[in-house]
Design a protein around this motif. Structure first.
Motif, PDB file in Angstrom:
ATOM      1  N   SER A   1       0.818  -1.213   0.000  1.00 18.01           N
ATOM      2  CA  SER A   1       0.000   0.000   0.000  1.00 18.01           C
ATOM      3  C   SER A   1       0.855   1.270   0.000  1.00 18.01           C
ATOM      4  CB  SER A   1      -0.948   0.005   1.200  1.00 18.01           C
ATOM      5  OG  SER A   1      -0.236  -0.020   2.427  1.00 18.01           O
ATOM      6  N   ARG A   2       2.130   1.156   0.391  1.00 18.06           N
ATOM      7  CA  ARG A   2       3.011   2.321   0.383  1.00 18.06           C
ATOM      8  C   ARG A   2       3.230   2.861  -1.030  1.00 18.06           C
ATOM      9  NH1 ARG A   2       7.798  -1.703   2.129  1.00 18.06           N
ATOM     10  NH2 ARG A   2       8.366  -2.515   0.081  1.00 18.06           N
TER      11      ARG A   2
ATOM     12  N   ARG B   1     -11.216  -1.390   4.651  1.00 14.52           N
ATOM     13  CA  ARG B   1     -10.066  -2.211   5.028  1.00 14.52           C
ATOM     14  C   ARG B   1     -10.266  -2.844   6.393  1.00 14.52           C
ATOM     15  NH1 ARG B   1      -6.244   0.105   8.134  1.00 14.52           N
ATOM     16  NH2 ARG B   1      -4.623  -0.983   6.992  1.00 14.52           N
ATOM     17  N   ALA B   2      -9.255  -3.587   6.815  1.00 17.74           N
ATOM     18  CA  ALA B   2      -9.287  -4.235   8.129  1.00 17.74           C
ATOM     19  C   ALA B   2      -9.076  -3.211   9.228  1.00 17.74           C
ATOM     20  CB  ALA B   2      -8.198  -5.313   8.197  1.00 17.74           C
TER      21      ALA B   2
ATOM     22  N   GLU C   1       0.856   5.196   7.914  1.00 18.90           N
ATOM     23  CA  GLU C   1       1.738   5.620   6.837  1.00 18.90           C
ATOM     24  C   GLU C   1       0.956   5.888   5.552  1.00 18.90           C
ATOM     25  OE1 GLU C   1       2.186   2.883   8.661  1.00 18.90           O
ATOM     26  OE2 GLU C   1       3.995   3.286   9.831  1.00 18.90           O
ATOM     27  N   LEU C   2      -0.024   5.038   5.244  1.00 12.78           N
ATOM     28  CA  LEU C   2      -0.832   5.229   4.044  1.00 12.78           C
ATOM     29  C   LEU C   2      -1.638   6.519   4.144  1.00 12.78           C
ATOM     30  CD1 LEU C   2      -2.115   4.344   1.360  1.00 12.78           C
ATOM     31  CD2 LEU C   2      -3.738   2.960   2.698  1.00 12.78           C
ATOM     32  N   ILE C   3      -2.285   6.734   5.283  1.00 10.77           N
ATOM     33  CA  ILE C   3      -3.118   7.923   5.469  1.00 10.77           C
ATOM     34  C   ILE C   3      -2.258   9.188   5.386  1.00 10.77           C
ATOM     35  CG2 ILE C   3      -4.757   9.084   6.982  1.00 10.77           C
ATOM     36  CD1 ILE C   3      -5.606   6.314   5.776  1.00 10.77           C
TER      37      ILE C   3
ATOM     38  N   ALA D   1      -8.212  11.136   2.853  1.00  7.10           N
ATOM     39  CA  ALA D   1      -8.410   9.708   3.078  1.00  7.10           C
ATOM     40  C   ALA D   1      -9.631   9.482   3.964  1.00  7.10           C
ATOM     41  CB  ALA D   1      -7.168   9.101   3.725  1.00  7.10           C
ATOM     42  N   PHE D   2     -10.480   8.542   3.536  1.00  6.35           N
ATOM     43  CA  PHE D   2     -11.665   8.168   4.305  1.00  6.35           C
ATOM     44  C   PHE D   2     -11.616   6.656   4.535  1.00  6.35           C
ATOM     45  CE2 PHE D   2     -12.592  12.044   2.082  1.00  6.35           C
ATOM     46  CZ  PHE D   2     -13.261  12.826   3.027  1.00  6.35           C
ATOM     47  N   GLU D   3     -11.141   6.277   5.725  1.00  6.03           N
ATOM     48  CA  GLU D   3     -11.020   4.868   6.083  1.00  6.03           C
ATOM     49  C   GLU D   3     -12.341   4.328   6.605  1.00  6.03           C
ATOM     50  OE1 GLU D   3      -6.999   3.107   7.756  1.00  6.03           O
ATOM     51  OE2 GLU D   3      -7.685   4.784   8.945  1.00  6.03           O
TER      52      GLU D   3
END
Length: 230
Positions: free
Chosen positions: A107-108, A127-128, A134-136, A146-148
């Protein structure tokens, strides 16, 4: 070689065929089980189908399997759908959702893949329930939003991994190692699917003999190269 592969039970269906192609046999062992959060899945699907995202990033096959079927089949006219690997992309394609495939299994590399396009864009990530700051941070630093949606949990089974008869054990994620109830690994070849998993294994006192590229096929290729030297 018989390889014990740490997978969610739902995700290991094609592993035996792939291992046989490289001269090995597979046995799925599951140190973790997935618990789907139906209300969050529904919330994400409603947001996606309402056009709230410019891109959706599927970081694994599991959410693709349970979310793709509910997405508007015209969604790619509204936003980009990106899958972390070909298996995840295939699940989406089979459900009628064309998806781009990230060129690596990490994902990086999501933000570098999108490049300058990401600036000002809204990214939906089902996602889990496992932190990935780091991704956000990378998305936000590139100007994206970003909307997790942590739409499923990964819960340790607590059961001792059954490695009876296995000649090697392949850990497919960092958590599948660190949250596993491990037996004695003496005489068993430890393998990491990629460098993030390898780092977690080393921190836990287990040095992987083989480290893959983040995919099962790449790891099997690396294993066969290693075996040639033995």
């Amino acid at each position: 070689m018989q390889i014990a592969i740490t997978r969610l039970a739902e995700k290991g269906t094609a592993d035996q065929t792939l291992c046989e192609r490289y001269g090995h046999s597979a046995r799925i062992i599951s140190p973790l089980k997935a618990e789907l959060k139906a209300s969050l899945v529904q919330t994400f699907v409603l947001a996606a189908n309402d056009g709230e995202f410019d891109a959706i990033f599927f970081t694994s096959a599991y959410p693709a399997k349970y979310i793709g079927m509910h997405l508007d089949r015209n969604i790619t006219k509204k936003c980009r759908v990106i899958a972390i690997g070909p298996q995840t992309a295939k699940i989406l394609h089979d459900q009628g959702i064309p998806a781009e495939t990230l060129p690596t299994f990490y994902s990086r590399d999501f933000v570098p893949y999108l490049g300058e396009w990401i600036d000002g864009k809204r990214i939906g990530i089902p996602r889990a329930d496992v932190p990935n700051p780091e991704l956000i941070q990378a998305i936000e630093q590139a100007g994206g939003m970003a909307f997790e949606y942590r739409c499923y949990g990964l819960v340790p089974t607590g059961e001792m991994l059954d490695l009876n008869g296995a000649e090697s054990v392949l850990f497919t994620s960092a958590n599948s190692f660190s949250q596993a109830n491990l037996p004695d690994l003496s005489g068993i070849l430890p393998i990491a699917i990629g460098d993030i998993t390898a780092k977690r294994m080393q921190e836990g006192g287990v040095d992987p003999i083989v480290v893959g590229d983040g995919s099962l096929e790449g790891t099997l290729k690396a294993l066969n190269e290693y075996l040639k030297t033995q």
